[in-house]
Design a protein around this motif. Structure first.
Motif, PDB file in Angstrom:
ATOM      1  N   PHE A   1       4.958 -84.424  16.356  1.00  0.00           N
ATOM      2  CA  PHE A   1       4.452 -83.400  15.436  1.00  0.00           C
ATOM      3  C   PHE A   1       2.974 -83.103  15.683  1.00  0.00           C
ATOM      4  N   ALA A   2       2.294 -84.027  16.362  1.00  0.00           N
ATOM      5  CA  ALA A   2       0.892 -83.768  16.702  1.00  0.00           C
ATOM      6  C   ALA A   2       0.759 -82.656  17.735  1.00  0.00           C
ATOM      7  N   ARG A   3       1.859 -82.337  18.425  1.00  0.00           N
ATOM      8  CA  ARG A   3       1.830 -81.277  19.438  1.00  0.00           C
ATOM      9  C   ARG A   3       2.063 -79.900  18.839  1.00  0.00           C
ATOM     10  N   ILE A   4       2.473 -79.856  17.564  1.00  0.00           N
ATOM     11  CA  ILE A   4       2.719 -78.569  16.912  1.00  0.00           C
ATOM     12  C   ILE A   4       1.416 -78.046  16.310  1.00  0.00           C
ATOM     13  N   LYS A   5       1.105 -76.808  16.570  1.00  0.00           N
ATOM     14  CA  LYS A   5      -0.080 -76.168  16.015  1.00  0.00           C
ATOM     15  C   LYS A   5       0.366 -75.131  14.987  1.00  0.00           C
ATOM     16  N   LEU A   6       0.230 -75.485  13.716  1.00  0.00           N
ATOM     17  CA  LEU A   6       0.661 -74.573  12.662  1.00  0.00           C
ATOM     18  C   LEU A   6      -0.121 -73.269  12.680  1.00  0.00           C
ATOM     19  N   ARG A   7      -1.383 -73.339  13.101  1.00  0.00           N
ATOM     20  CA  ARG A   7      -2.188 -72.110  13.131  1.00  0.00           C
ATOM     21  C   ARG A   7      -1.629 -71.111  14.143  1.00  0.00           C
ATOM     22  N   HIS A   8      -0.987 -71.602  15.207  1.00  0.00           N
ATOM     23  CA  HIS A   8      -0.370 -70.693  16.170  1.00  0.00           C
ATOM     24  C   HIS A   8       0.795 -69.947  15.528  1.00  0.00           C
TER      25      HIS A   8
ATOM     26  N   TRP B   1      11.752 -73.123  15.486  1.00  0.00           N
ATOM     27  CA  TRP B   1      12.719 -73.747  16.397  1.00  0.00           C
ATOM     28  C   TRP B   1      12.114 -73.879  17.788  1.00  0.00           C
ATOM     29  N   ARG B   2      11.436 -72.834  18.235  1.00  0.00           N
ATOM     30  CA  ARG B   2      10.809 -72.858  19.550  1.00  0.00           C
ATOM     31  C   ARG B   2       9.709 -73.917  19.617  1.00  0.00           C
ATOM     32  N   GLU B   3       8.877 -73.996  18.585  1.00  0.00           N
ATOM     33  CA  GLU B   3       7.798 -74.985  18.567  1.00  0.00           C
ATOM     34  C   GLU B   3       8.355 -76.402  18.587  1.00  0.00           C
ATOM     35  N   CYS B   4       9.443 -76.631  17.870  1.00  0.00           N
ATOM     36  CA  CYS B   4      10.045 -77.965  17.847  1.00  0.00           C
ATOM     37  C   CYS B   4      10.587 -78.344  19.222  1.00  0.00           C
ATOM     38  N   ARG B   5      11.215 -77.417  19.890  1.00  0.00           N
ATOM     39  CA  ARG B   5      11.758 -77.694  21.222  1.00  0.00           C
ATOM     40  C   ARG B   5      10.635 -77.994  22.216  1.00  0.00           C
ATOM     41  N   LEU B   6       9.543 -77.229  22.143  1.00  0.00           N
ATOM     42  CA  LEU B   6       8.428 -77.457  23.053  1.00  0.00           C
ATOM     43  C   LEU B   6       7.745 -78.800  22.786  1.00  0.00           C
ATOM     44  N   ALA B   7       7.729 -79.224  21.508  1.00  0.00           N
ATOM     45  CA  ALA B   7       7.086 -80.482  21.153  1.00  0.00           C
ATOM     46  C   ALA B   7       7.981 -81.694  21.378  1.00  0.00           C
ATOM     47  N   GLY B   8       9.254 -81.459  21.701  1.00  0.00           N
ATOM     48  CA  GLY B   8      10.176 -82.564  21.917  1.00  0.00           C
ATOM     49  C   GLY B   8      10.719 -83.162  20.641  1.00  0.00           C
ATOM     50  N   ILE B   9      10.777 -82.369  19.581  1.00  0.00           N
ATOM     51  CA  ILE B   9      11.269 -82.841  18.283  1.00  0.00           C
ATOM     52  C   ILE B   9      12.777 -82.652  18.218  1.00  0.00           C
ATOM     53  N   GLU B  10      13.476 -83.707  17.834  1.00  0.00           N
ATOM     54  CA  GLU B  10      14.919 -83.642  17.661  1.00  0.00           C
ATOM     55  C   GLU B  10      15.220 -83.042  16.294  1.00  0.00           C
ATOM     56  N   ILE B  11      15.827 -81.861  16.283  1.00  0.00           N
ATOM     57  CA  ILE B  11      16.100 -81.164  15.030  1.00  0.00           C
ATOM     58  C   ILE B  11      17.029 -81.976  14.126  1.00  0.00           C
TER      59      ILE B  11
END
Length: 312
Positions: A14-21, A72-82
């Motif tokens: 989750f540290a790889r997700i940028k909410l501001r983006h 969904w795209r941000e989660c996939r890029l960050a490697g988060i298992e939905i």
């Protein structure tokens, strides 16, 4: 992965997700949609702006779907298992108290809203009157009557009642909670989410904060985003029932809206008295749950444990 929350950026997806983006993309998309509507309205000579309820409902559904796609795209890029983020509905869950909590939270929100704004209606009457007018105009029967197609508006309203809980669960609870908890801790993250949304939707901040706080507790306690979605759908249904009953039984179309609101303060006190023990009691009893492991890491750890046990 352990049951404790992972706090280090290199270990926390989750540290790889940028909410501001995500916020930035949503802002750009909203601006683009506004330009498109202006062009279509100019070419076809029809009104397509935010004063048309049907257009509002349609745009709301479009933006919600677009937002979920971005997440969904941000989660996939960050490697988060939905699947770990969503979780599973607990077995033998006590649904009857759950439904009662959803209804009680709506009654509590209505009561707190009336009690809070009652004294303000004497101090800043124009401000309160504007909020009351906006709320009245957003009632389903009134908004539908102003739409060019009431039937289509009812359809889009129903769809939004289902899409909005999904959007809220992902956008306002699951990802921000895990993202900000990695930086500040669980409790601070939840408070930050409530304050942020309460500030943005200041007209009905009591409803927003109460709903978000209970949803966060349910999410951490059950480790299931599906439970949160069901809870928010039940809240939407309860608010819709109140919305309809208020329009039918409280005729405020011709009466002074401030005088009518002030005369109903006893109703707010009654709603608060009936629902406060349930809602406040639930938050107080489960507050310690928020200090525990977040759902994603708990679900991932449980899955790894089951896998390890099956291999031995």
């Amino acid at each position: 992965m352990t049951l404790t929350n992972i706090r280090f950026p290199e270990d926390n997806p989750f540290a790889r997700i940028k909410l501001r983006h995500i916020f930035g993309w949503l802002l750009l998309c909203s601006i683009a949609i506004g330009f498109q509507l202006a062009i279509i309205s100019s070419i076809w000579g029809i009104r397509l702006d935010n004063t048309e309820p049907f257009v509002n409902a349609l745009l709301g559904a479009y933006v919600l779907i677009l937002s979920l796609s971005l997440f969904w795209r941000e989660c996939r890029l960050a490697g988060i298992e939905i699947k770990y983020l969503i979780g599973k509905v607990p077995e033998r869950y006590q649904w009857l108290p759950f439904v009662g909590l959803a209804i009680a939270s709506v009654v509590f929100s209505i009561g707190v809203f009336r009690i809070f704004y009652y004294p303000l209606s004497f101090i800043v009457p124009s401000f309160v009157e504007r909020i009351l007018t906006e709320n009245r105009n957003s009632r389903i029967l009134i908004a539908a009557s102003k739409s060019f197609s009431p039937a289509l508006y009812y359809l889009k309203f129903a769809l939004n009642q289902l899409i909005d809980p999904v959007f809220t669960a992902f956008f306002l609870i699951s990802i921000p909670l895990h993202r900000w908890a990695a930086k500040w801790g669980n409790i601070t993250a939840i408070i930050a989410i409530c304050l942020l949304l309460g500030t943005l939707a200041y007209q009905n901040f009591t409803t927003i904060i109460i709903g978000l706080l209970i949803s966060a507790i349910l999410y951490v306690k059950t480790r299931s985003l599906l439970v949160v979605i069901i809870f928010r759908i039940l809240r939407n249904i309860s608010f819709t029932i109140w919305n309809l009953s208020e329009t039918i039984f409280f005729n405020t179309q011709t009466a002074n809206i401030l005088d009518t609101f002030r005369s109903q303060v006893q109703l707010g006190v009654l709603f608060f008295a009936l629902s406060a023990p349930w809602v406040i009691g639930f938050i107080y009893k489960n507050w310690s749950v928020l200090k525990g492991p977040l759902p994603y890491f708990a679900n991932a750890a449980e899955a790894e444990k089951i896998k390890a046990d099956s291999e031995t």
